[in-house]
Scaffold this motif. Structure first.
Motif, PDB file in Angstrom:
ATOM      1  N   PHE A   1      -5.446  -7.331  -1.747  1.00  0.00           N
ATOM      2  CA  PHE A   1      -5.570  -6.959  -3.160  1.00  0.00           C
ATOM      3  C   PHE A   1      -6.362  -8.005  -3.932  1.00  0.00           C
ATOM      4  O   PHE A   1      -7.107  -7.682  -4.850  1.00  0.00           O
TER       5      PHE A   1
ATOM      6  N   ARG B   1       6.470  -6.448  -2.647  1.00  0.00           N
ATOM      7  CA  ARG B   1       5.154  -5.799  -2.653  1.00  0.00           C
ATOM      8  C   ARG B   1       4.267  -6.580  -3.595  1.00  0.00           C
ATOM      9  O   ARG B   1       4.751  -7.277  -4.494  1.00  0.00           O
TER      10      ARG B   1
ATOM     11  N   GLN C   1       2.012   1.961  -3.409  1.00  0.00           N
ATOM     12  CA  GLN C   1       0.950   2.563  -4.219  1.00  0.00           C
ATOM     13  C   GLN C   1       0.753   4.039  -3.875  1.00  0.00           C
ATOM     14  O   GLN C   1       0.629   4.889  -4.760  1.00  0.00           O
ATOM     15  N   LEU C   2       0.741   4.343  -2.577  1.00  0.00           N
ATOM     16  CA  LEU C   2       0.521   5.733  -2.147  1.00  0.00           C
ATOM     17  C   LEU C   2       1.636   6.649  -2.618  1.00  0.00           C
ATOM     18  O   LEU C   2       1.396   7.764  -3.062  1.00  0.00           O
ATOM     19  N   THR C   3       2.881   6.181  -2.451  1.00  0.00           N
ATOM     20  CA  THR C   3       4.044   7.036  -2.727  1.00  0.00           C
ATOM     21  C   THR C   3       4.502   6.940  -4.172  1.00  0.00           C
ATOM     22  O   THR C   3       5.357   7.701  -4.587  1.00  0.00           O
ATOM     23  N   GLU C   4       3.946   5.962  -4.919  1.00  0.00           N
ATOM     24  CA  GLU C   4       4.374   5.653  -6.282  1.00  0.00           C
ATOM     25  C   GLU C   4       5.870   5.332  -6.311  1.00  0.00           C
ATOM     26  O   GLU C   4       6.634   5.851  -7.115  1.00  0.00           O
TER      27      GLU C   4
ATOM     28  N   VAL D   1      -6.005   6.406  -5.917  1.00  0.00           N
ATOM     29  CA  VAL D   1      -4.728   5.686  -5.823  1.00  0.00           C
ATOM     30  C   VAL D   1      -4.850   4.369  -6.582  1.00  0.00           C
ATOM     31  O   VAL D   1      -5.657   3.506  -6.224  1.00  0.00           O
ATOM     32  N   GLU D   2      -4.074   4.253  -7.622  1.00  0.00           N
ATOM     33  CA  GLU D   2      -4.082   3.065  -8.467  1.00  0.00           C
ATOM     34  C   GLU D   2      -3.777   1.822  -7.639  1.00  0.00           C
ATOM     35  O   GLU D   2      -2.788   1.775  -6.917  1.00  0.00           O
ATOM     36  N   GLY D   3      -4.665   0.829  -7.723  1.00  0.00           N
ATOM     37  CA  GLY D   3      -4.396  -0.448  -7.058  1.00  0.00           C
ATOM     38  C   GLY D   3      -4.908  -0.540  -5.632  1.00  0.00           C
ATOM     39  O   GLY D   3      -4.894  -1.621  -5.050  1.00  0.00           O
ATOM     40  N   PHE D   4      -5.328   0.584  -5.052  1.00  0.00           N
ATOM     41  CA  PHE D   4      -5.808   0.533  -3.661  1.00  0.00           C
ATOM     42  C   PHE D   4      -7.022  -0.392  -3.581  1.00  0.00           C
ATOM     43  O   PHE D   4      -7.889  -0.369  -4.442  1.00  0.00           O
ATOM     44  N   PRO D   5      -7.077  -1.199  -2.510  1.00  0.00           N
ATOM     45  CA  PRO D   5      -8.141  -2.213  -2.438  1.00  0.00           C
ATOM     46  C   PRO D   5      -9.535  -1.623  -2.193  1.00  0.00           C
ATOM     47  O   PRO D   5      -9.673  -0.513  -1.689  1.00  0.00           O
TER      48      PRO D   5
ATOM     49  N   GLY E   1       1.976  10.631  -5.743  1.00  0.00           N
ATOM     50  CA  GLY E   1       3.078  10.285  -4.860  1.00  0.00           C
ATOM     51  C   GLY E   1       4.374  10.872  -5.420  1.00  0.00           C
ATOM     52  O   GLY E   1       4.542  10.949  -6.634  1.00  0.00           O
TER      53      GLY E   1
ATOM     54  N   LEU F   1       0.827  -1.207   0.000  1.00  0.00           N
ATOM     55  CA  LEU F   1       0.000   0.000   0.000  1.00  0.00           C
ATOM     56  C   LEU F   1       0.862   1.257   0.000  1.00  0.00           C
ATOM     57  O   LEU F   1       0.537   2.249  -0.659  1.00  0.00           O
TER      58      LEU F   1
ATOM     59  N   ARG G   1      -4.274  13.675  -8.368  1.00  0.00           N
ATOM     60  CA  ARG G   1      -4.496  12.232  -8.568  1.00  0.00           C
ATOM     61  C   ARG G   1      -5.940  11.926  -8.211  1.00  0.00           C
ATOM     62  O   ARG G   1      -6.352  12.157  -7.062  1.00  0.00           O
TER      63      ARG G   1
END
Lengths: 446, 502
Positions: B20, B497, A120-123, B55-59, A250, A117, B52
């Motif tokens: 995910f 990740r 994802q947040l920070t890219e 957030v891409e991919g956030f569940p 991010g 996560l 933005r």
């Protein structure tokens, strides 16, 4: 004593087994003259009921503010009830660091999910399992940057809009490199990009910026990224309010080499600023220079998916004096709270709550602007903003405190040159009535 | 019926996918109040390049599924509340629940570190009282609660050592560190720019005066000693070593990771200690949380107070205040004022283990005594079945090794993994480094004699298995959630990740 199950009979049986006459003999290796007497100056033991009463009366001994608009690095948010409920489970709370993966898959998978996560947040490509807090994460990032840039002697450029407490932690951790620290001046309430460009033209190793910065202003990371990208310096960013990533890209997207943040907003109440956790993300190419724990996915002997601590050869318990950091215990349970909070928010919730923070903040800014006499900066902000007053901000803070609430932070407490700046934080927890009252108070008193 | 079958059944728990994989578009686990002021359009306020939308991919998961996810994950963990956790040097004692209740008091949770001090009086009083109690048991004059963990305390303490020498103009470059020290000790000294002078533990397992004497030079900034040591042994010579160190204006740092063994028995200041950290998450019962948050307060003698990190908490006639005005301070070591959430729990615990109702003893002392007696009992019960590194009266923990099992091809790690099959968390393994194949067992005061006996019976049974059916021990664990985890693969094919493509 309910925490010590050893009864007198147990004690006798154990002493007999080990061949001792009395418990005093257990400590024969401590010279007699150094031993304390059984009775020494220490308060009487309290029962549960007494403890409850002690702390209750302590808390009630002075008032709590009715409402608070204090931010400045620690933010009040609405924490869903599932967060403390799940975080408090015995199996999470009373486990040790997951050194034995076969019986620690719960903590390990949670860390893996957290790392994911954060990426994802920070890219960013890589995240560790958390450090102590936002300020120490930033200081560790500077130390890591220096390790990566090991042979040069360039400057460490630091934004003048970095929270002064964060700066002081860097100064403390990097006291050996004090002569290399240089503060980049500001243009208004943002980093001066021309000054940064000039400083980059002389030899610079690291650039440290913060967004939203200490005045709540969103820095132009895209432009900063282009400037630093054209140099050989590494770019380290700090964020005190990770909730802002609900509407902001991010820093990894703009080429930041190391992205750090205070995690408190995600999962933890203010609680005097501790315990929270520090977010730390970077690029795969720097994997072996990363401080702190890392969890990776692998398989067990049967080929089933499993998680484990990995790349431990960076860490002190293997490398001793050659470790990338001395960190051992981190802030795992707060990281877990952050993970649960993020899972609860999810893609849509994070966007909604970020939007609500923006809405509340813009509402108050507009209310104050309508008075005409107080100037509110046009710089973009997320959930806090700074007012430049004609008198010390302390006067307003004190007046509100006398009325039993907190109208914001007197930035003079962080830097005496800022004593006329009042920093105000608004989030989803505030009601319209509270926001109106705040705006009214500012209009009447500023 | 075999002992293993009496004690455990193979553990089956449902497989739990990642957040995910559970995610489905359109689900949410969060609710916001209805907007009371106009909602703004973020894209209109934020510079275009930095905006933005999500957030891409956030569940995307509903609340029930989130709860099941984390409850199931928790069930894959072993914890103190699950069973005996004899992890040496970690002091896995019972974590009282009343302390959790007190730490959840809403007024304390909402306290903001930059509120006007009048609103922070209860929180500051808690910190002040905790400092006072730490002073009472250590004999050291002042404390800082800011370090967030033991290693952070070490960093703070050695920085104070360095600030002291720098202020006096002392040319000091070296710190003596025994080879039995925690890895954090040498790592800390290096961070601060000191060279390590290692000293070997003597034949009795402790540091001997004769080995220290030749190392004493004017370049010695101080010594860093864990007491009791990681071998579970009290450093009998510490008070004499302190005199030697003080003779060259050096400072004595005591790593208090193992303080549980001597609380209420001896005050470190009486041993000549100048600086010390205490792990509240060990000795004072706060939960380890799967790896933190901890808290590592540092105590110093009065002449070192000017170097403490800022702010320094003080009591004045009008209440408590945070004093930033310490020109010789080492500065700030973390953003705020330490892990307050842990301070609350530790104070609650320290108040619960005070002087007994009769007034002639303290529960503190009884706690240390029970912990030490329990460790000695285990040492006694395992004698003959395992090699005991230093078979002398020990402190709070005992170090054994795999020396007797090696002839069957069984090593420490195998024995540790086999313990899981019997329903225990293993002891600390391969530490301290000075004992080959070390197994470090710390029972704490929290355990009953029956628990200790059952654990020892299991250890003896495993020793028998090593001799008779070593293949069973070598393939362990087989009765828990996962068999041996491939740690090498985690490193060779790093997957750090979640990504949708495996």
């Amino acid at each position: 004593m309910k925490y010590i199950p050893q009864s007198a009979q147990d004690q006798r049986a154990l002493l007999d087994a080990v061949g001792l006459k009395s418990t005093d003999e257990l400590f024969h290796f401590i010279p007699q003259h150094l031993r304390l007497s059984r009775k020494f100056d220490y308060p009487k033991a309290q029962s549960e009921a007494e403890l409850r009463a002690t702390f209750r009366s302590l808390v009630q001994s002075s008032p709590s503010p009715m409402v608070s608009f204090a931010g400045g690095g620690i933010y009040q948010h609405d924490i869903p009830s599932v967060v403390p409920f799940l975080q408090g489970r015995s199996e999470f709370a009373t486990a040790y660091t997951p050194y034995q993966p076969e019986i620690s898959q719960g903590t390990l998978q949670a860390i893996f999910e957290f790392q994911s996560l954060v990426c994802q947040l920070t890219e960013c490509e890589l995240s560790n399992a958390s450090l102590y807090d936002g300020a120490t994460s930033l200081a560790e990032a500077v130390l890591m940057g220096l390790r990566v840039k090991k042979k040069t002697q360039g400057k460490i450029l630091i934004s003048g809009a970095l929270h002064p407490f964060y700066l002081r932690v860097i100064q403390s951790y990097c006291s050996a490199f004090a002569d290399r620290l240089e503060i980049i001046p500001l243009k208004g309430d943002q980093l001066d990009h021309d000054a940064l460009a000039r400083a980059l033209n002389q030899s610079a190793d690291l650039v440290v910026t913060q967004s939203p910065n200490v005045f709540g202003v969103i820095e132009n990371d895209e432009a900063i990224g282009r400037l630093v990208g054209g140099s050989s310096a590494m770019w380290i960013t700090s964020t005190m309010e990770p909730m802002s990533w609900g509407v902001l890209r991010g820093p990894g997207a703009f080429g930041a080499h190391i992205v750090t943040a205070e995690g408190q907003s995600l999962g933890t109440s203010p609680i005097l600023g501790g315990a929270s956790y520090g977010i730390f993300a970077s690029r795969m190419e720097y994997l072996r220079q990363l401080p702190g724990r890392l969890v990776g996915e692998t398989v067990d002997e049967k080929g089933r998916r499993a998680y484990t601590l990995t790349f431990a050869t960076r860490e002190q318990f293997i490398r001793r004096e050659k470790a990338t950091s001395n960190i051992c215990t981190n802030q795992n349970l707060n990281m877990l709270a952050g993970l649960i909070h993020m899972a609860t928010l999810g893609k849509e919730g994070l966007r909604l709550v970020a939007q609500r923070n923006l809405s509340h903040t813009e509402y108050v800014k507009n209310q104050i602007r309508q008075s005409g006499s107080i100037s509110v900066s046009q710089s973009p902000t997320f959930n806090e903003f700074c007012l430049d007053l004609k008198k010390p901000a302390r006067a307003l803070v004190d007046k509100a405190a006398d009325e039993g609430w907190v109208c914001g932070i007197d930035l003079g407490r962080l830097n005496s040159a800022w004593e006329r700046k009042l920093l105000i934080h608004c989030s989803e927890i505030h009601t319209k009535t509270q926001l109106d009252r705040l705006a009214q108070f500012i209009k009447e008193n500023a | 019926m075999k002992l293993i079958d009496q004690l455990t059944a193979p553990l089956v728990s449902p497989e739990e996918p990642t957040l995910f994989e559970k995610s489905r578009a359109g689900r949410i686990g969060y609710s916001l109040p209805t907007a009371s002021v106009p909602e703004v359009d973020p894209s209109a306020l934020i510079p275009k390049t930095m905006y933005r939308p999500f957030v891409e991919g956030f569940p995307e998961i509903s609340e029930n599924e989130i709860v099941r996810h984390f409850v199931r994950l928790s069930q894959k963990n072993y914890s103190i509340d699950t069973g005996f956790y004899p992890l040496g040097s970690c002091t896995m004692k019972y974590n009282p629940k009343i302390n959790e209740e007190i730490a959840r008091i809403p007024e304390l949770n909402q306290a903001h570190p930059l509120w006007p001090e009048k609103f922070l009086q209860p929180a500051l009083k808690i910190q002040f009282e905790l400092q006072n109690l730490l002073t009472a048991i250590t004999g050291l004059d002042c404390f800082t609660l800011q370090p967030n963990a033991g290693a952070h305390g070490e960093y703070t303490g050695i920085r104070i050592m360095r600030a002291y020498h720098d202020k006096k103009g002392n040319k000091k470059t070296k710190v003596i560190v025994p080879d039995s020290a925690h890895g954090t000790n040498p790592a800390t000294c290096t961070m601060i720019g000191y060279d390590i002078v290692p000293v070997k533990t003597g034949p009795r397992g402790i540091v001997e005066l004769e080995d220290i004497k030749p190392l004493i030079t004017d370049e010695i900034a101080g010594i860093m000693m864990t007491n009791p040591s990681t071998l579970g042994l009290f450093e009998e010579n510490l008070h004499k070593i302190s005199e030697l160190i003080h003779g060259v204006d050096g400072l004595v740092y005591m790593d208090g990771a193992n303080f549980n063994a001597i609380v209420g028995i001896v005050k470190p200041a009486d041993l000549g200690v100048d600086i010390m950290h205490i792990n509240l998450h060990k000795t004072f019962s706060t939960p380890h949380g799967g790896g933190g948050p901890g808290s590592g307060p540092v105590g110093v003698r009065a002449h070192l107070k000017p170097y403490l990190p800022t702010p320094v908490l003080e009591q004045t006639s009008t209440g408590y205040r945070l004093n930033e005005d310490f020109p010789d301070s080492i500065g700030k070591i973390s953003g705020w004022y330490g892990n307050f959430a842990i301070h609350v729990r530790a104070l609650s615990y320290m108040l619960s283990i005070g002087t007994t109702p009769e007034g002639n003893d303290t529960y503190l002392r009884q706690m240390a005594t029970a912990a030490v007696l329990n460790a000695n009992y285990i040492r006694h019960r395992l004698r003959g079945h395992y090699h005991i590194a230093y078979d002398v009266a020990c402190g709070h923990e005992v170090v054994i090794s795999d020396e007797l099992q090696q002839k069957y091809g069984v090593k420490t790690l195998n024995i540790a993994k086999r313990l899981m099959d019997y329903g225990y968390h293993p002891m600390t393994v391969y530490f301290p480094l000075v004992v080959s194949g070390a197994m470090m067992i710390e029972p704490t005061e929290s355990e009953t004699k029956e628990t200790l006996d059952q654990f020892c019976n299991v250890m003896i049974e495993i020793a028998k298995e090593c001799a008779e059916t070593p293949e069973i021990v070598l393939s362990a664990p087989t009765r828990v959630n996962r068999m041996k985890v491939d740690e090498l693969r985690a490193q060779k094919q790093p997957r750090l990740r979640w990504t949708s493509v495996s």
